[in-house]
Design an enzyme around this catalytic site. Sequence first.
Site, PDB file in Angstrom:
ATOM      1  N   HIS A 167       6.880   3.734  10.917  1.00 50.00           N
ATOM      2  CA  HIS A 167       6.691   5.005  11.619  1.00 50.00           C
ATOM      3  C   HIS A 167       7.986   5.260  12.392  1.00 50.00           C
ATOM      4  CE1 HIS A 167       2.576   3.243  11.598  1.00 50.00           C
ATOM      5  NE2 HIS A 167       2.133   4.479  11.508  1.00 50.00           N
TER       6      HIS A 167
ATOM      7  N   ASP B 294       8.268   3.277  15.524  1.00 48.46           N
ATOM      8  CA  ASP B 294       8.349   1.803  15.408  1.00 48.46           C
ATOM      9  C   ASP B 294       9.787   1.337  15.534  1.00 48.46           C
ATOM     10  OD1 ASP B 294       5.681   1.845  14.578  1.00 48.46           O
ATOM     11  OD2 ASP B 294       6.186   1.682  12.442  1.00 48.46           O
TER      12      ASP B 294
ATOM     13  N   ASP C 112      -0.123  -3.783   5.380  1.00 47.41           N
ATOM     14  CA  ASP C 112      -0.520  -3.164   6.648  1.00 47.41           C
ATOM     15  C   ASP C 112      -1.501  -4.134   7.306  1.00 47.41           C
ATOM     16  OD1 ASP C 112      -1.069  -1.550   8.744  1.00 47.41           O
ATOM     17  OD2 ASP C 112      -1.801   0.150   7.579  1.00 47.41           O
TER      18      ASP C 112
ATOM     19  N   ASP D 200      -7.395  -5.307  10.103  1.00 48.61           N
ATOM     20  CA  ASP D 200      -6.070  -5.434   9.466  1.00 48.61           C
ATOM     21  C   ASP D 200      -5.648  -6.883   9.237  1.00 48.61           C
ATOM     22  OD1 ASP D 200      -5.751  -2.694   9.343  1.00 48.61           O
ATOM     23  OD2 ASP D 200      -4.512  -2.561  11.140  1.00 48.61           O
TER      24      ASP D 200
END
Length: 445
Positions: free
Chosen positions: A107, A110, A345, A315
């Site tokens: 992202h 990030d 992820d 996750d």
Amino acid sequence: MWPLKKTMAHFPKIRRIPFEGPASKNPLAFRHYQPSEVIDGRTLKEHLRFSIAYWHAFRGTGGDPFGPGTIVRPWEKGRDAISVAKTRMDAAFEFFTKIESPFWCFHDRDIAPEGRTLAESNRHLDKLVAHARDLQKATGVKLLWGTANLFSNPRYMCGAATNPDAHVFAYAAAQVKKALDVTKALGGENYVFWGGREGYETLLNTNLKREQAHLATFLHLAVEYAKNIGFKGQFLIEPKPKEPTKHQYDFDVASGIAFLRTHGLDKHFKFNIETNHATLAGHTFQHEIEVAAAAGMLGSIDANTGDLLLGWDTDQFNTDVRELTLAMTGILRAGGLGTGGFNFDAKLRRPSIDPEDLFHAHIGGMDAYALAFKLARRILAEGKFEQFVAARYASFDSGFGRDIEKRRIGFRELNQLVLKKLGEPKPRSGKQEYLENLLASYLHG
Ligand code: XLS
Ligand code: NI
Ligand code: NI
């Protein structure tokens, strides 16, 4: 080979993970993923297209609602946020190289700290994108996809594209514009839209129809802008039924398809399917893959898994070879992922605080996918399930069955057929247990 000596510093005790075969007892070796193994003219590395998720692997701290982070990385030191971000990125590319991952994903927020204004955030991002470009060039690691974080900053608390305030919509548009520029600059092969906070908590304050229309408009604007700048990457929607909002608009693949078709967006999008999101929606991973494949919209995978006892996105790294083999058969039958890949992820558990744990986690995930890939290829090559399924539908291959599929026959004719000729159908076994045993015979030799 990793060419930059200075960046070898971050995982000094760990060398490039070797492949040692299934009998290896070395916890820092691959047992099934041999990146250079050639299958059908392509290496396993090229077939599997693994990717590391920057947000979990390099921004995850182990924090949860009950306490702060537990994971403190040795490279996270210094006062200047930009130089810390650069060092972190050096560590990340050392990791990508040592774990033999051909791709990474991120992202915008990030990789670079958010500034006080959008202009400042963009300047920060540009600095880190230049650094990423150098590191990509030096290592050969590529960008699987980019995306924008439209959910962490408080301005997005009521959504981004679906925010009731047009000002927030505009801000989100500006942020995605920049994220598309950056993804293009780094050669990203896809661009992902995960719903973030695009959903609602209560209809007492929400105009659902208007919010969905705004989301569609936002996606149309993104498609238009990508065309303007010549970004050729594939757009992907990543469905998730809930979390952070109670009702996310892109609940699952089926509702995503309906949304995209309703708003004339289906030509421009495929799906990024996440295992844990599938199970949160009450589906199997395999089901979501099959629904996307049936629509010709299978794009990429967010590789992780949930916990059956917990109702949120945990996750975790997936080492369930049975589940992954079923998923892989669906993916291979659909002709693979194209520009997509398998993006981990997935995050370390809160007490897994050693840098080495990052390696154990990804080795486990990669090995499970590599083994599943090989098993799925064998299953498809032998074709036993395919033959069984084909035989099960054979009555539609000819005669009135074919006429039904071709829509050449109506209720009147079918009524006559049953009354005069066919009579009562003869039941045939679905043979589920036989097929489950057949699957087990591949998994357990
Ligand atoms: C969250 C999502 C997110 C996307 C990228 O649940 O999985 O991590 O993959 O925005
Ligand atoms: Ni995801
Ligand atoms: Ni997720």
